[in-house]
Every structure is written in C-alpha cells, then in structure tokens.
Design a protein around this motif. Structure first.
Motif, PDB file in Angstrom:
ATOM      1  N   LEU A   3       0.921  -1.242   0.088  1.00 27.15           N
ATOM      2  CA  LEU A   3      -0.220  -0.035   0.033  1.00 27.15           C
ATOM      3  C   LEU A   3       0.760   1.453  -0.048  1.00 27.15           C
ATOM      4  N   ASP A   4       2.144   1.299   0.795  1.00 25.77           N
ATOM      5  CA  ASP A   4       2.748   2.542   0.835  1.00 25.77           C
ATOM      6  C   ASP A   4       3.482   2.772  -0.427  1.00 25.77           C
ATOM      7  N   TRP A   5       3.478   1.719  -1.298  1.00 24.09           N
ATOM      8  CA  TRP A   5       4.297   1.781  -2.373  1.00 24.09           C
ATOM      9  C   TRP A   5       3.421   2.355  -3.594  1.00 24.09           C
ATOM     10  N   LEU A   6       2.211   2.425  -3.289  1.00 23.09           N
ATOM     11  CA  LEU A   6       1.321   2.813  -4.435  1.00 23.09           C
ATOM     12  C   LEU A   6       1.075   4.269  -4.434  1.00 23.09           C
ATOM     13  N   ASN A   7       1.716   4.957  -3.294  1.00 23.42           N
ATOM     14  CA  ASN A   7       1.422   6.559  -3.313  1.00 23.42           C
ATOM     15  C   ASN A   7       2.651   7.170  -4.125  1.00 23.42           C
ATOM     16  N   THR A   8       2.803   8.541  -3.750  1.00 27.55           N
ATOM     17  CA  THR A   8       3.898   9.209  -4.200  1.00 27.55           C
ATOM     18  C   THR A   8       5.073   9.529  -3.562  1.00 27.55           C
ATOM     19  N   TYR A   9       4.983   9.121  -2.127  1.00 28.29           N
ATOM     20  CA  TYR A   9       5.463   9.669  -1.137  1.00 28.29           C
ATOM     21  C   TYR A   9       7.073   8.524  -1.149  1.00 28.29           C
ATOM     22  N   GLY A  10       6.528   7.257  -1.542  1.00 29.91           N
ATOM     23  CA  GLY A  10       7.608   6.306  -1.856  1.00 29.91           C
ATOM     24  C   GLY A  10       7.906   5.380  -0.531  1.00 29.91           C
ATOM     25  N   VAL A  11       8.556   4.393  -1.118  1.00 27.11           N
ATOM     26  CA  VAL A  11       9.211   3.367   0.109  1.00 27.11           C
ATOM     27  C   VAL A  11      10.462   2.850  -0.319  1.00 27.11           C
ATOM     28  N   ARG A  12      11.236   2.776   0.666  1.00 21.76           N
ATOM     29  CA  ARG A  12      12.633   1.869   0.491  1.00 21.76           C
ATOM     30  C   ARG A  12      12.475   0.367   0.613  1.00 21.76           C
ATOM     31  N   LEU A  13      12.196  -0.328  -0.432  1.00 19.65           N
ATOM     32  CA  LEU A  13      11.822  -1.789  -0.247  1.00 19.65           C
ATOM     33  C   LEU A  13      13.188  -2.739  -0.153  1.00 19.65           C
ATOM     34  N   LEU A  14      14.382  -2.076  -0.493  1.00 18.22           N
ATOM     35  CA  LEU A  14      15.520  -2.973  -0.331  1.00 18.22           C
ATOM     36  C   LEU A  14      16.311  -2.577   0.804  1.00 18.22           C
ATOM     37  N   MET A  15      15.855  -1.715   1.878  1.00 16.32           N
ATOM     38  CA  MET A  15      16.713  -1.566   3.065  1.00 16.32           C
ATOM     39  C   MET A  15      16.849  -2.774   3.773  1.00 16.32           C
ATOM     40  N   PRO A  16      17.910  -2.910   4.391  1.00 15.46           N
ATOM     41  CA  PRO A  16      19.033  -1.724   4.633  1.00 15.46           C
ATOM     42  C   PRO A  16      20.317  -1.820   3.565  1.00 15.46           C
ATOM     43  N   PHE A  17      19.927  -2.911   2.359  1.00 13.77           N
ATOM     44  CA  PHE A  17      21.196  -3.043   1.502  1.00 13.77           C
ATOM     45  C   PHE A  17      21.266  -2.075   0.534  1.00 13.77           C
ATOM     46  N   ASP A  18      19.900  -1.224   0.382  1.00 12.00           N
ATOM     47  CA  ASP A  18      20.003  -0.415  -0.816  1.00 12.00           C
ATOM     48  C   ASP A  18      18.647   0.482  -0.665  1.00 12.00           C
ATOM     49  N   GLY A  19      19.052   2.074  -0.473  1.00 13.80           N
ATOM     50  CA  GLY A  19      18.290   3.018  -0.104  1.00 13.80           C
ATOM     51  C   GLY A  19      17.175   3.526  -1.203  1.00 13.80           C
ATOM     52  N   THR A  20      17.335   3.039  -2.411  1.00 15.25           N
ATOM     53  CA  THR A  20      16.502   3.321  -3.587  1.00 15.25           C
ATOM     54  C   THR A  20      15.006   3.440  -2.966  1.00 15.25           C
ATOM     55  N   TRP A  21      14.444   4.747  -3.321  1.00 14.66           N
ATOM     56  CA  TRP A  21      13.040   4.757  -3.305  1.00 14.66           C
ATOM     57  C   TRP A  21      12.146   4.214  -4.230  1.00 14.66           C
ATOM     58  N   PHE A  22      11.027   3.581  -4.146  1.00 14.42           N
ATOM     59  CA  PHE A  22      10.219   3.085  -4.912  1.00 14.42           C
ATOM     60  C   PHE A  22       8.799   3.845  -4.927  1.00 14.42           C
ATOM     61  N   TYR A  23       8.147   4.108  -6.357  1.00 13.47           N
ATOM     62  CA  TYR A  23       6.936   4.755  -6.167  1.00 13.47           C
ATOM     63  C   TYR A  23       6.012   4.372  -6.929  1.00 13.47           C
ATOM     64  N   GLY A  24       4.470   3.977  -6.560  1.00 11.20           N
ATOM     65  CA  GLY A  24       3.776   3.507  -7.529  1.00 11.20           C
ATOM     66  C   GLY A  24       2.780   4.434  -8.086  1.00 11.20           C
ATOM     67  N   ASP A  25       3.020   5.911  -7.475  1.00 11.84           N
ATOM     68  CA  ASP A  25       2.112   6.817  -8.309  1.00 11.84           C
ATOM     69  C   ASP A  25       0.551   6.661  -8.486  1.00 11.84           C
ATOM     70  N   THR A  26       0.070   5.912  -7.549  1.00  8.89           N
ATOM     71  CA  THR A  26      -1.366   5.363  -7.866  1.00  8.89           C
ATOM     72  C   THR A  26      -2.344   6.167  -6.918  1.00  8.89           C
ATOM     73  N   LEU A  27      -2.098   6.085  -5.559  1.00  8.13           N
ATOM     74  CA  LEU A  27      -3.090   6.400  -4.484  1.00  8.13           C
ATOM     75  C   LEU A  27      -2.422   7.568  -3.892  1.00  8.13           C
ATOM     76  N   PHE A  28      -3.375   8.443  -3.479  1.00  9.75           N
ATOM     77  CA  PHE A  28      -2.913   9.560  -2.466  1.00  9.75           C
ATOM     78  C   PHE A  28      -2.545   8.767  -1.236  1.00  9.75           C
ATOM     79  N   ILE A  29      -2.007   9.631  -0.253  1.00 12.16           N
ATOM     80  CA  ILE A  29      -1.558   9.098   0.884  1.00 12.16           C
ATOM     81  C   ILE A  29      -2.806   8.596   1.884  1.00 12.16           C
ATOM     82  N   ILE A  30      -3.708   9.568   1.686  1.00 11.76           N
ATOM     83  CA  ILE A  30      -5.272   9.137   2.320  1.00 11.76           C
ATOM     84  C   ILE A  30      -6.077   9.097   1.428  1.00 11.76           C
TER      85      ILE A  30
END
Length: 374
Positions: free
Chosen positions: A112-139
């Motif tokens: 769900l967090d990936w779906l919005n524009t804020y982003g989520v770092r799915l590969l932490m702690p190995f890689d700090g790349t942010w991923f964005y789904g740009d689909t849902l507003f945070i609320i």
C-alpha cells in the motif's frame, strides 16, 4: 498510506474468511498490517529525522523477512500466557496459520505504501532506493469505503461500536462531499456507497454474509486500483504530447493522484529546466480534459556548488535523501547565500509544504545555524 487504511485492510482480510484459520487471526492481521510503521516514533525527533528514517529499515526486505516470525512469536506468547491463562478452555492458536497470516498482512503494508507518491525503500538496509507507485494519494477515502464495508457490517453490533463507526462515517463523508475540488459524480458515488453499507448493516445480513461482502469489496478494491493505474498510464503520455504540441521541450511525465477524486490526475512534466503542472480531468471530453494547473517552476538537473553545499547541510540530510523532484531558489545575501528547497510532488507556489526547507550559507558555502540554534 494512513494507518486507518492499513487497519481496515487487515480487518477486511479477516472478514473475507481468514479469521477462521486460527484463534487470534483477526488481531494478527490488523497488527501485521500496521507493524512496519513502528518507525513512526522517529517523528518525535523532528520532520527531517522522519524523512530520513521513515519507510526505510522497518519497511525493507530484511525487516519484511523477520517481522512475520516476530509477530507470530508475540501472538503465541499472548495466547499462552494471557488469553488461555484467563480462559483455559479456549482453543489454542496455531503457529503455522499465524505465520502465514502474519506474512500476508505485513506484506500488505509496503504494498500500500508503494502505491503513493511519497515512496518506500523496499531494499533497505542493502539499498536506499525509493520506489513509487504513483497510484494512490496518501489518504484515500475510497480505500476506507471498500475495505471497511464488511468490517462495519460485522463489527457494528453494540451501541458503542456503532457510534464509533457512525462518527467515522460522518467525518469521511464530510472529507469527500464538502471540498469543492471533488466532482459531483464522486460525491454521488460516495453517497451510494455509504447508503449501501447502511442497508447491508440493517437488512443485508439476511441476504449476504459479511464474508461475501468482504470478498465482493476485495474485487471492487482491485478494480479501483487497476483503474487508477490505467488512468495514470493514459494521462501521462497525453500530457507529454499536449505540451510538446505547444512547443515545450519536455522529457517525461509523472501522473499522480489527488485527494478523494479518482477522475483527475495531477501530472508533473519534466522539461530541460522547468517543471510543468498539468491537470487531466477524465470527466471532460476531447482536448479540454487537459489544462495547466499552475505556473511552471525551475528545475536544475545539474545543481551547482551552492545548491550542493546546501544539500550537504547536516540538518536536512533526511530531506536530501528523500527528494525526488527538487526545485531550488538561490538568493545571494550580504554574507553568503540563501537556498530554498522544495519537492514539487507536494509543492505549489508559496512553499511551506512537505519536503520544504531553507538553508543559509556563508561566503565559504558553510551552513549557518538557524535562529533556534540548529
């Protein structure tokens, strides 16, 4: 996403039939759907610390591999030392189903967090790349409506719980129906959805069980998310072509959501040195569905030494790490430089938004302390 959405998704999974898997299934699903947000305590350390730490370690691949075992162990301890100590005749919780439910609910959180524009770092702690789904507003109240229908139907049995759900219903209805930027079709659709939930709660139980309603809402939620994805994929290239036809040398576009209105996309189009903002309204036909939503702002893909020095300031390391679409305003002062930093995902003229900061530098490009001593 907000924690109400995460909680309702966990409870929805329970009502869809998973609560029959084992005792403590519902609690496991709701807790697991929120568990990665244990990093929320860093918000007390300030907004920059929040940007630096949130949606990182506790949302990354290593934590996602460990959380199910942690949650399962905690639920089994609760079952043994609290629940069955109070009620020895109760059926014990089973480790295998609890582990599966923990995994499912915990994975729903970064999804769900990936779906919005804020982003989520799915590969932490190995890689700090942010991923964005740009689909849902945070609320997103439509997620609340679809995920909450069966939960309300199953839970609103006592006067206390019914009153709580009623207050929440009034608040979310006001959120959708009062703002002028939400079009009337969305308001009508929301009213129909709320009335359907009321009917299901009062009379629908004679025809449909909460489980069948939950499964139907699950299908609706998947279709809703799919429609948002398709809408963004359609809107972005159209905005690019529209601006190019007007003579703007633009490179790519990001079509994001706006609050409570699934019929509109807020599109950020990247040019060589400017960000352009386009509104795509699917309720309008022809070329009229595209329009500029604000003045363009500067873009500097290759920032110079003044901006680089500002971004290196220790007090904005969280912001510098989180920036995706930055814009900078550099002003020369009597003793050095003033750099205003914003991220255009959450910025329009005026500043002061999420991801906004001002850094003062001396002539040697060293950060100056703020008035509060930081």
């Amino acid at each position: 996403m907000d924690n109400l959405a995460h909680s309702l998704v966990g409870a929805w999974m329970a009502e869809a039939g998973l609560k029959r898997a084992t005792p403590l299934a519902t609690a496991t699903l709701v807790i697991g759907a929120n568990l990665p947000d244990v990093d929320g305590f860093v918000t007390f350390a300030g907004s920059d610390a929040s940007l630096y730490w949130r949606r990182g370690w506790t949302h990354g691949v290593l934590a996602l591999a460990l959380w199910p075992f942690v949650l399962t162990g905690l639920m089994l301890l609760w079952d043994r030392h609290v629940r069955r100590r109070r009620h020895p005749d109760l059926e014990p919780a089973r480790a295998g189903p609890l582990l599966l439910l923990s995994t499912l609910s915990i994975l729903s959180h970064p999804a769900l967090d990936w779906l919005n524009t804020y982003g989520v770092r799915l590969l932490m702690p190995f890689d700090g790349t942010w991923f964005y789904g740009d689909t849902l507003f945070i609320i997103d109240p439509w997620v609340w409506l679809l995920a909450g229908a069966a939960v309300i139907m199953a839970d609103a049995r006592s006067r206390k719980s019914a009153a709580g759900w009623g207050v929440l219903g009034v608040a979310t209805t006001a959120l959708v129906t009062v703002p002028s930027f939400v079009p009337w079709p969305a308001k009508v659709l929301w009213a129909v959805g709320v009335l359907a939930i009321l009917w299901l709660r009062l009379r629908g139980t004679r025809v449909l069980s909460a489980e069948r309603v939950a499964r139907g809402c699950g299908v609706g939620l998947v279709l809703y998310l799919g429609a948002l994805v398709v809408g963004s994929q359609v809107a972005a290239p159209r905005a690019l072509a529209w601006l190019r036809a007007q003579g703007h040398p633009v490179e790519r576009a990001i079509a994001g959501p706006i609050p409570a209105n699934p019929f509109v996309r807020d599109i950020i189009v990247l040019g060589a040195d400017r960000y352009h903002f386009v509104r795509a309204d699917f309720l309008r036909g022809g070329e009229d569905h595209l329009s500029l939503s604000g003045p363009s702002v500067p873009r500097d893909p290759n920032p110079g030494p003044v901006i680089q020095a500002a971004l290196a300031a220790p007090r904005i390391r969280g912001l510098a790490n989180w920036l995706r679409l930055p814009t900078f305003q550099v002003t020369e002062t009597a003793g050095g430089w003033r750099v205003a930093i914003d991220d255009v995902r959450y910025f329009r003229q005026g500043g002061g938004s999420l991801g906004s900061a001002v850094v003062e530098l001396d002539e040697a490009l060293r950060p100056l302390p703020r008035d509060d001593g930081h």
